[in-house]
Design a protein around this motif. Structure first.
Motif, mmCIF file in Angstrom:
data_model
loop_
_atom_site.group_PDB
_atom_site.id
_atom_site.type_symbol
_atom_site.label_atom_id
_atom_site.label_comp_id
_atom_site.label_asym_id
_atom_site.label_seq_id
_atom_site.Cartn_x
_atom_site.Cartn_y
_atom_site.Cartn_z
ATOM 1 N N ASN A 1 1.193 1.582 -1.212
ATOM 2 C CA ASN A 1 1.507 2.864 -0.581
ATOM 3 C C ASN A 1 2.945 3.200 -0.972
ATOM 4 O O ASN A 1 3.894 2.571 -0.501
ATOM 5 C CB ASN A 1 1.363 2.789 0.942
ATOM 6 N N ASN B 1 4.553 6.080 -0.524
ATOM 7 C CA ASN B 1 5.228 7.017 0.381
ATOM 8 C C ASN B 1 6.017 8.070 -0.396
ATOM 9 O O ASN B 1 7.208 8.254 -0.189
ATOM 10 C CB ASN B 1 6.145 6.261 1.354
ATOM 11 N N ASP C 1 -3.847 1.269 2.140
ATOM 12 C CA ASP C 1 -3.177 1.266 3.430
ATOM 13 C C ASP C 1 -4.222 1.596 4.485
ATOM 14 O O ASP C 1 -4.628 2.750 4.622
ATOM 15 C CB ASP C 1 -2.058 2.312 3.411
ATOM 16 N N ASN D 1 -3.789 1.084 7.735
ATOM 17 C CA ASN D 1 -3.100 1.523 8.951
ATOM 18 C C ASN D 1 -3.539 0.785 10.207
ATOM 19 O O ASN D 1 -3.688 1.380 11.282
ATOM 20 C CB ASN D 1 -3.269 3.038 9.134
ATOM 21 N N THR E 1 3.545 -5.994 5.060
ATOM 22 C CA THR E 1 3.509 -5.049 3.943
ATOM 23 C C THR E 1 4.186 -3.724 4.278
ATOM 24 O O THR E 1 4.321 -2.861 3.414
ATOM 25 C CB THR E 1 2.055 -4.755 3.521
ATOM 26 N N TRP E 2 4.579 -3.543 5.532
ATOM 27 C CA TRP E 2 5.248 -2.300 5.949
ATOM 28 C C TRP E 2 6.336 -2.613 6.950
ATOM 29 O O TRP E 2 6.171 -3.465 7.833
ATOM 30 C CB TRP E 2 4.250 -1.335 6.593
ATOM 31 N N ASP F 1 -1.689 -3.232 4.848
ATOM 32 C CA ASP F 1 -2.256 -2.962 3.524
ATOM 33 C C ASP F 1 -3.145 -4.146 3.137
ATOM 34 O O ASP F 1 -2.740 -5.301 3.286
ATOM 35 C CB ASP F 1 -1.145 -2.765 2.502
ATOM 36 N N ASP G 1 8.554 2.278 2.040
ATOM 37 C CA ASP G 1 8.568 1.494 3.273
ATOM 38 C C ASP G 1 7.433 0.471 3.288
ATOM 39 O O ASP G 1 7.393 -0.398 4.159
ATOM 40 C CB ASP G 1 8.520 2.391 4.509
ATOM 41 N N HIS G 2 6.512 0.575 2.332
ATOM 42 C CA HIS G 2 5.495 -0.440 2.089
ATOM 43 C C HIS G 2 5.882 -1.237 0.844
ATOM 44 O O HIS G 2 6.677 -0.778 0.020
ATOM 45 C CB HIS G 2 4.126 0.195 1.810
#
Length: 265
Positions: free
Chosen positions: A7, A9, A144, A146, A198-199, A216, A241-242
């Motif tokens: 991801n 972002n 991702d 979430n 991962t985040w 993720d 951020d990931h």
């Protein structure tokens, strides 16, 4: 075969922060990205030796997925199912000879859980779609998702119970998928590992202190397990951020008859 998922972002911002350096260094056979946040024509990536497939959101600067692959797929599908889930460019499906690759950016339930009902509807539709694909050939799902599935998948589990990404409903949907014939490949190789995230929030020093979430994933049809070589996380890679995650699969690892039996049943 090495597959990477990240991801980013915002792909344009990530490219300015070293995306291509990592892309070239990791030399993946398939590289999946989520949250590209761009429209067609807003970026030109020179990725020699790769076919590029993009699913853009209608809303500008929002969502979006892409897959870059050395091997040209048999077919490509954009989105899935109900038209309500199509406008955000969240799913790309590539069919290869031995498997389906599904690249996903799962909707966030939002901080006040305002979008939780939509999220749960998405989960049900995605699960049905994956099961339908799995009846034809094995599936590799990445992206991702979430959700932090277990307490060891985030730093401060107790204080986050009920928050977006760690509600009982979201975690339950992940459990349903895994018990319905899918493998969390990171946990397959690292069942008890903690602190693997991962985040991380952009808040000051959160990533430096490793206060993160593992949201993720690479999930695969259970019958792919004999072909799995390794799965891991690259937390040192910056630019989003990931961080990227990766999976290695070897479909030549078994005798041909055994391989055909596993991949066709």
């Amino acid at each position: 075969m090495k597959i990477v998922s990240w991801n980013v972002n915002g792909l344009r911002a990530c490219v300015n922060k070293g995306f291509l350096n990592y892309f070239n260094e990791v030399d993946a056979d398939i590289f999946c990205v989520q949250e590209t946040k761009l429209q067609e024509g807003q970026i030109e990536l020179e990725l020699e030796g790769y076919h590029q497939y993009w699913n853009y959101a209608i809303k500008k600067g929002y969502s979006g997925t892409a897959v870059f692959t050395k091997e040209k797929p048999n077919s490509v599908k954009y989105g899935v199912g109900d038209a309500d889930h199509q406008d955000e460019g969240r799913i790309l499906t590539l069919e290869f000879p031995d498997f389906y690759l599904v690249n996903v950016y799962t909707p966030n339930s939002q901080r006040d859980l305002a979008r939780l009902p939509y999220r749960l509807s998405w989960e049900d539709e995605l699960r049905g779609y994956l099961k339908a694909l799995d009846r034809m050939k094995p599936v590799i799902l990445c992206g991702d998702l979430n959700v932090a599935h277990h307490e060891r998948d985030l730093k401060n589990a107790k204080s986050n119970v009920g928050n977006s990404g760690f509600t009982s409903e979201e975690r339950g949907k992940m459990t349903d998928l895994l018990t319905d014939g899918f493998t969390d490949t990171f946990r397959y190789f690292h069942p008890e590992t903690e602190g693997a995230y991962t985040w991380w929030s952009y808040m000051n020093k959160v990533r430096e202190r490793n206060i993160g979430w593992r949201i993720d994933y690479f999930l695969t049809s259970d019958r792919i397990q004999p072909f799995l070589q390794h799965a891991g996380i690259h937390p040192h890679v910056m630019g989003s951020d990931h961080c990227p995650i990766w999976l290695e699969v070897d479909f030549s690892a078994l005798p041909l008859k055994q391989k055909e039996s596993l991949l066709t049943n």
